[in-house]
Enzyme design. Structure first.
Site, PDB file in Angstrom:
ATOM      1  CE  LYS A 181      -4.134   1.656  -0.166  1.00 34.86           C
ATOM      2  NZ  LYS A 181      -4.984   1.375  -1.319  1.00 34.86           N
ATOM      3  CB  SER A 383      -7.909   1.953  -3.048  1.00 37.90           C
ATOM      4  OG  SER A 383      -7.287   1.837  -1.787  1.00 37.90           O
TER       5      SER A 383
END
Length: 597
Positions: A181, A383
């Site tokens: 991430k 996401s």
């Protein structure tokens, strides 16, 4: 004072109404002239290809010259494919700055036009890789006389703010779930992590293989020859492009139009010849967005740009992102319309606010119980954008759609060093042990820091739990492909994160099937969020709406000319939100875009 108030209402109407009447007269005059029995459709293609137009013009024809949105182009080509009046479609391509998936979906749309018997010609101004990749889908490629092709390959780019922000005394604390991430990296690192390099290389490998494979096949040249041009030549003159088999001709646009006109009409076209019809003029003559053969409808609801929290009663434009309120209004309208039998959620979003994304999924899940919901991923659905896709009974993605990035990060700014440098004093009186923990004037410490880390971890576990339930996978299976990892649509299908390869029209057909609609008929397609037309604004009698729309349109036109859109535009508002709020921000977003240039 009475005189001044006249300027605000009565005088505004007094001035505006004659303008509207004149425009209506002009509209009637234009509409009374049908399109010729045979013509050339000219379509400009450039810029970022926003998924939807920001809003309709409050005055007809004022939008002429504005770039067509991506969905505009898809619907336009879909209708042009079956229009026997069109002899040739002339694409004037230059300055494309868009995602690989959008280029792929446009290629498919062009191929459909060609399959319908229309000849498609690409006219390239000084072009780069994205322009050329799209042009290769056409029957022939003509390069502007004096122009060139800059075919130097692909790149992915991220900016790192850690050092310059540190020099002024601004730092960030981060919680990252998990190692892939990389949204925190621009604020916590000075260069890319190994995990970022790993996943970006995997993405670029897929995109580059598609680029080389498609162009070499369409142009009838070897892959080695094309790669040799990219790696050894890069800047190719128009004449050399023809010699290398990359193009079919060199001409000015006027030479090309004269030659096309002579071929179609057998005579030299005149200056005011109606043989060439601009895309916006052609659109005005169509049943938009499709010519339906029944009353039943499919609602296409677009979730585009960053996902942000609701902003109350203030309206957001489609190009500014999507908030919870905007999505709720779209769902309410589609669900209350009895003619709407199914929903298609069209996603072109890198994600955004984690809690807003979760709220959107809850609303979409509720809507999907009432009417079948199919997801269509456009250029990017990552996401928080991927979280929204979990509501779909079936999920469609293009092979090069950037998706996944299932993860969460939290960022907390600290300006204590900046305050020290400028001599800013601070005294705080509190009630409650953590009352002053979440402040920009000091870092989180001890138990407060542990809560900061724990909160983002809880949201990550909730995220992968939702994915597991929706995709019928175990939490461990989801975690193995999550952790913030980004995939192409092709890879995501292999990992079980999407169901089918396909674009918007494939998703619409799936929605028809799931709703039990007659597949032989073309349903109405209703587009949401709804965009008020100039006539609706006029009937509602709210001059402020019209003035505001005109101002925004003028601003977009100026910005388009003065400051072309940055390739990082999809993330700018989230970065701005982060820097401005001074609070902990929990984000389900990805930090970069791949740009074919």
């Amino acid at each position: 004072m009475k005189g001044k108030s006249c300027l605000r209402t009565g005088c505004f109407v007094f001035v505006l109404v004659p303008v509207i009447i004149a425009v209506l007269f002009f509209a009637f005059f234009r509409s009374s002239h049908d399109l010729p029995d045979r013509f050339v459709l000219t379509v400009p293609l450039g810029g970022s290809l926003e998924e939807r137009s920001a809003e309709s013009s409050p005055v007809p024809y004022l939008m002429q010259g504005e770039s067509l949105s991506f969905q505009d182009l898809l619907f336009l080509f879909n209708q042009a494919a079956g229009d026997k009046r069109i002899d040739t479609v002339l694409l004037e391509i230059g300055g494309l700055r868009t995602s690989p998936a959008k280029i792929t979906e446009l290629r498919e749309a062009i191929e459909k036009v060609r399959a319908g018997g229309r000849k498609v010609v690409a006219y390239l101004h000084s072009a780069e890789d994205s322009d050329y990749l799209l042009a290769s889908a056409c029957d022939s490629i003509v390069v502007e006389r004096g122009g060139y092709l800059l075919l130097d390959g692909l790149k992915a780019e991220s900016l790192y703010y850690t050092t310059p922000l540190g020099r002024i005394g601004v730092t960030f604390q981060a919680a990252q779930w998990k190692k892939y991430k990389s949204g925190v990296e621009p604020y916590t690192r000075t260069a890319a992590s190994p995990e970022y390099i790993e996943q970006i290389n995997a993405l670029l490998d897929d995109v580059y293989a598609d680029y080389i494979g498609y162009v070499s096949k369409r142009r009838g040249i070897s892959r080695d020859s094309l790669e040799s041009v990219i790696n050894n030549v890069a800047l190719v003159s128009a004449a050399k492009a023809v010699k290398l088999g990359l193009a079919d001709g060199v001409a000015t646009i006027w030479e090309l139009k004269r030659a096309t006109g002579r071929r179609i009409s057998g005579k030299e076209p005149e200056e005011n010849d109606r043989l060439f019809v601009q895309a916006d003029r052609y659109r005005e003559t169509l049943d938009w967005p499709v010519k339906a053969s029944g009353s039943e409808a499919v609602a296409v609801i677009t979730l585009s740009g960053p996902i942000v929290r609701s902003v109350g009663s203030s309206a957001m434009s489609v190009d500014e992102g999507t908030d919870v309120g905007m999505l709720r209004r779209s769902l309410d309208a589609a669900l209350s319309d009895k003619e709407v039998k199914a929903l298609v959620l069209r996603i072109d979003s890198p994600g955004g606010d984690a809690l807003a994304s979760s709220d959107m999924l809850q609303m979409l899940d509720s809507a999907a119980v009432k009417k079948p919901l199919v997801v269509s991923m456009s250029g990017i659905a990552a996401s928080g954008g991927y979280m929204a896709a979990l509501a779909g009974r079936e999920v469609y993605a293009m092979p090069l759609t950037v998706t996944g990035s299932i993860g969460v990060y939290a960022l907390k700014p600290d300006i204590s060093e900046l305050a020290r440098k400028v001599g800013l004093g601070r005294d705080v009186v509190t009630r409650g042990r953590f009352a002053d923990a979440n402040t920009v004037f000091k870092p989180l410490e001890g138990e407060a820091y542990e809560k900061f880390i724990g909160a983002s971890g809880d949201i990550y576990l909730d995220f992968i739990g939702k994915v597991a339930a929706s995709r019928k996978m175990s939490v461990a299976e989801v975690d193995s492909v999550a952790g913030g990892r980004v995939w192409t649509g092709r890879q995501a299908k292999q990992k079980g994160l999407v169901d089918h390869a396909g674009g918007l029209f494939a998703a619409v057909r799936a929605a028809q099937r799931l709703a039990g609609m007659d597949g032989s008929k073309q349903p109405q397609i209703l587009l949401y969020p709804e965009q008020k037309s100039w006539f609706q604004m006029l009937l509602e009698g709210n001059p402020q709406d019209i003035v505001g729309s005109l101002e925004r349109m003028a601003m977009r036109r100026v910005l388009h000319e003065v400051a072309p859109q940055s390739p990082y535009s999809a993330m700018l508002r989230m970065h701005e939100m982060l820097m401005r709020s001074g609070e902990v921000e929990l984000l389900a977003a990805m930090p970069f875009e791949i740009i074919i240039r």
